[in-house]
Design a protein around this motif. Structure first.
Motif, PDB file in Angstrom:
ATOM      1  N   SER A   5       0.846  -1.187   0.000  1.00  0.00           N
ATOM      2  CA  SER A   5       0.000   0.000   0.000  1.00  0.00           C
ATOM      3  C   SER A   5       0.884   1.241   0.000  1.00  0.00           C
ATOM      4  O   SER A   5       2.053   1.192   0.397  1.00  0.00           O
ATOM      5  CB  SER A   5      -0.947   0.009   1.206  1.00  0.00           C
ATOM      6  N   LYS A   7       0.908   5.379   1.145  1.00  0.00           N
ATOM      7  CA  LYS A   7       0.205   6.344   1.984  1.00  0.00           C
ATOM      8  C   LYS A   7       1.012   7.626   2.133  1.00  0.00           C
ATOM      9  O   LYS A   7       2.243   7.585   2.184  1.00  0.00           O
ATOM     10  CB  LYS A   7      -0.046   5.765   3.373  1.00  0.00           C
ATOM     11  N   GLU A  11      -1.928   9.957   6.318  1.00  0.00           N
ATOM     12  CA  GLU A  11      -2.810   8.788   6.238  1.00  0.00           C
ATOM     13  C   GLU A  11      -2.309   7.609   7.065  1.00  0.00           C
ATOM     14  O   GLU A  11      -3.014   6.610   7.208  1.00  0.00           O
ATOM     15  CB  GLU A  11      -2.947   8.345   4.777  1.00  0.00           C
ATOM     16  N   ILE A  12      -1.110   7.720   7.602  1.00  0.00           N
ATOM     17  CA  ILE A  12      -0.521   6.625   8.372  1.00  0.00           C
ATOM     18  C   ILE A  12      -1.069   6.647   9.796  1.00  0.00           C
ATOM     19  O   ILE A  12      -1.039   7.682  10.469  1.00  0.00           O
ATOM     20  CB  ILE A  12       1.018   6.746   8.385  1.00  0.00           C
TER      21      ILE A  12
END
Length: 147
Positions: A5, A7, A11-12
């Motif tokens: 993914s 990020k 967004e982590i």
């Protein structure tokens, strides 16, 4: 199988950040016996490529757009857990990272600061050495570019 993914820092989750810092510390500080400032306030600018196996982070890179680290787009903090290296996950996470640079920044030229012992690995991904060897945190490195 590696579940990958991408990020932004915002967004982590805190659990993901903890796993990233744990993996980077496990390899760069403990395994490579290198005391250095890993938390460098550059993570906030980077895109983070996370590679999971069985829901555990085992591979990771961070990516910068041109001008945020080098003049060119760049990939750094390339890491794979020691007990997972024999499965080719380093190659897989780098392939994903190269694609992320193209997809997110529309760039094909990528610069890295490679640990010298990994020269052949990066050459297998079409990176070329573009300068002299230097020491970074007491580890021999070489500048490399992929065009």
């Amino acid at each position: 199988m590696l579940d990958v993914s991408v990020k932004k820092f915002s967004e982590i989750s805190s659990s993901e950040l903890y796993a990233i810092l744990q993996l980077r510390s496990e390899v760069f500080v403990v395994e490579q016996d290198c005391v250095y400032q890993d938390i460098d306030y550059k993570d906030q600018k980077a895109l983070h490529v996370l590679g999971y196996k069985n829901h555990k982070l085992i591979a990771y890179t961070r990516i910068f757009k041109p001008g945020d680290y080098f003049l060119q787009a760049s990939i750094g903090r390339v890491v794979v857990a020691q007990n997972q290296r024999k499965f080719g996950y380093g190659f897989i996470i780098m392939q994903h990272s190269i694609k992320v640079v193209k997809d997110h920044f529309n760039e094909t030229i990528i610069k890295i600061s490679a640990q010298k012992y990994l020269k052949k690995f990066y050459e297998s991904l079409n990176f070329e050495q573009v300068g002299e060897e230097y020491l970074e945190d007491n580890i021999p490195h070489i500048p490399m570019i992929k065009k």
